[in-house]
Design a protein around this motif. Structure first.
Motif, PDB file in Angstrom:
ATOM      1  N   THR A 195       0.822  -1.212   0.000  1.00 38.52           N
ATOM      2  CA  THR A 195       0.000   0.000   0.000  1.00 38.52           C
ATOM      3  C   THR A 195       0.857   1.265   0.000  1.00 38.52           C
ATOM      4  O   THR A 195       0.555   2.230  -0.688  1.00 38.52           O
ATOM      5  CB  THR A 195      -0.932   0.010   1.233  1.00 38.52           C
ATOM      6  N   LEU A 196       1.939   1.249   0.783  1.00 34.77           N
ATOM      7  CA  LEU A 196       2.783   2.447   0.940  1.00 34.77           C
ATOM      8  C   LEU A 196       3.998   2.446   0.009  1.00 34.77           C
ATOM      9  O   LEU A 196       4.828   3.355   0.081  1.00 34.77           O
ATOM     10  CB  LEU A 196       3.255   2.564   2.391  1.00 34.77           C
ATOM     11  N   ASN A 197       4.116   1.416  -0.831  1.00 32.27           N
ATOM     12  CA  ASN A 197       5.262   1.284  -1.748  1.00 32.27           C
ATOM     13  C   ASN A 197       6.593   1.268  -1.008  1.00 32.27           C
ATOM     14  O   ASN A 197       7.547   1.951  -1.387  1.00 32.27           O
ATOM     15  CB  ASN A 197       5.261   2.394  -2.814  1.00 32.27           C
ATOM     16  N   ILE A 198       6.644   0.476   0.066  1.00 36.33           N
ATOM     17  CA  ILE A 198       7.881   0.262   0.808  1.00 36.33           C
ATOM     18  C   ILE A 198       8.027  -1.234   1.050  1.00 36.33           C
ATOM     19  O   ILE A 198       7.062  -1.990   0.939  1.00 36.33           O
ATOM     20  CB  ILE A 198       7.917   1.041   2.150  1.00 36.33           C
ATOM     21  N   ALA A 199       9.238  -1.656   1.380  1.00 38.01           N
ATOM     22  CA  ALA A 199       9.485  -3.075   1.619  1.00 38.01           C
ATOM     23  C   ALA A 199       8.875  -3.510   2.949  1.00 38.01           C
ATOM     24  O   ALA A 199       8.756  -2.705   3.884  1.00 38.01           O
ATOM     25  CB  ALA A 199      10.989  -3.342   1.634  1.00 38.01           C
ATOM     26  N   ALA A 200       8.511  -4.775   3.037  1.00 36.09           N
ATOM     27  CA  ALA A 200       7.964  -5.321   4.285  1.00 36.09           C
ATOM     28  C   ALA A 200       8.979  -5.174   5.414  1.00 36.09           C
ATOM     29  O   ALA A 200       8.612  -4.938   6.568  1.00 36.09           O
ATOM     30  CB  ALA A 200       7.573  -6.781   4.108  1.00 36.09           C
ATOM     31  N   GLY A 201      10.269  -5.270   5.097  1.00 37.24           N
ATOM     32  CA  GLY A 201      11.325  -5.075   6.099  1.00 37.24           C
ATOM     33  C   GLY A 201      11.328  -3.648   6.642  1.00 37.24           C
ATOM     34  O   GLY A 201      11.572  -3.425   7.827  1.00 37.24           O
ATOM     35  N   THR A 202      11.043  -2.690   5.788  1.00 38.95           N
ATOM     36  CA  THR A 202      10.959  -1.293   6.223  1.00 38.95           C
ATOM     37  C   THR A 202       9.751  -1.107   7.139  1.00 38.95           C
ATOM     38  O   THR A 202       9.823  -0.387   8.144  1.00 38.95           O
ATOM     39  CB  THR A 202      10.866  -0.349   5.005  1.00 38.95           C
ATOM     40  N   VAL A 203       8.663  -1.767   6.826  1.00 38.19           N
ATOM     41  CA  VAL A 203       7.476  -1.722   7.685  1.00 38.19           C
ATOM     42  C   VAL A 203       7.846  -2.269   9.059  1.00 38.19           C
ATOM     43  O   VAL A 203       7.496  -1.688  10.090  1.00 38.19           O
ATOM     44  CB  VAL A 203       6.306  -2.530   7.084  1.00 38.19           C
TER      45      VAL A 203
END
Length: 165
Positions: free
Chosen positions: A117-125
């Motif tokens: 949704t936010l166009n970031i990696a799951a690791g960044t989440v």
């Protein structure tokens, strides 16, 4: 370890009992509602079983029943549909990106879904959530979601409106 009457009733420390039960909550059998409230507060199955004096299997069965009766897919969504309040909500300043992550966590989204949704990696989440947990002094995403919903209630804005602001 002594268990208080409130804990036996399915209320956790720092949490007020449900204020205005919704129609779906009133359909829950009392034992299932107690389990669901403790799960919504972020307590693990083992602790819920200990507090209520039931087996972990009984907790899992109650969680399945609550999911079905409340119309949710994941236990993390209990905090969104059960009317619970945290009496000791912390004041914390989250970055705009952390607020976006929290809004999606409060909606019951998983790290991978939030990342898409936010166009970031799951690791960044995951990194954002770790920092959010530290700021809020919470131990898991359910407790963080409760904090988020309480903040939304206090400010008078819906959590989705906070994300868009």
């Amino acid at each position: 370890m002594q268990i208080s009457a409130n804990q036996q009733a399915g209320e956790c420390h720092g949490m007020a009992p449900p204020v205005q039960p919704t129609e779906s909550v009133t359909r829950l059998p009392e034992d299932v509602a107690r389990v669901a409230r403790l799960i919504a507060c972020g307590h693990p199955d083992k602790e819920v079983a200990h507090r209520l004096g039931i087996t972990e299997q009984a907790v899992r069965n109650a969680v399945r029943a609550a999911k079905r009766l409340l119309g949710v897919e994941r236990r993390a969504q209990f905090a969104a549909v059960l009317p619970i309040r945290c009496g000791d909500a912390k004041v914390a300043v989250l970055s705009p990106q952390q607020e976006s992550v929290m809004a999606l966590v409060a909606d019951g989204k998983r790290n991978k879904e939030i990342g898409r949704t936010l166009n970031i990696a799951a690791g960044t989440v995951h990194v954002h959530l770790t920092r959010i947990f530290q700021k809020l002094d919470v131990h898991n995403r359910v407790q963080a979601a409760i904090w988020w919903r309480n903040r939304a209630t206090k400010t008078g804005a819906a959590p989705s409106q906070q994300m868009e602001a």
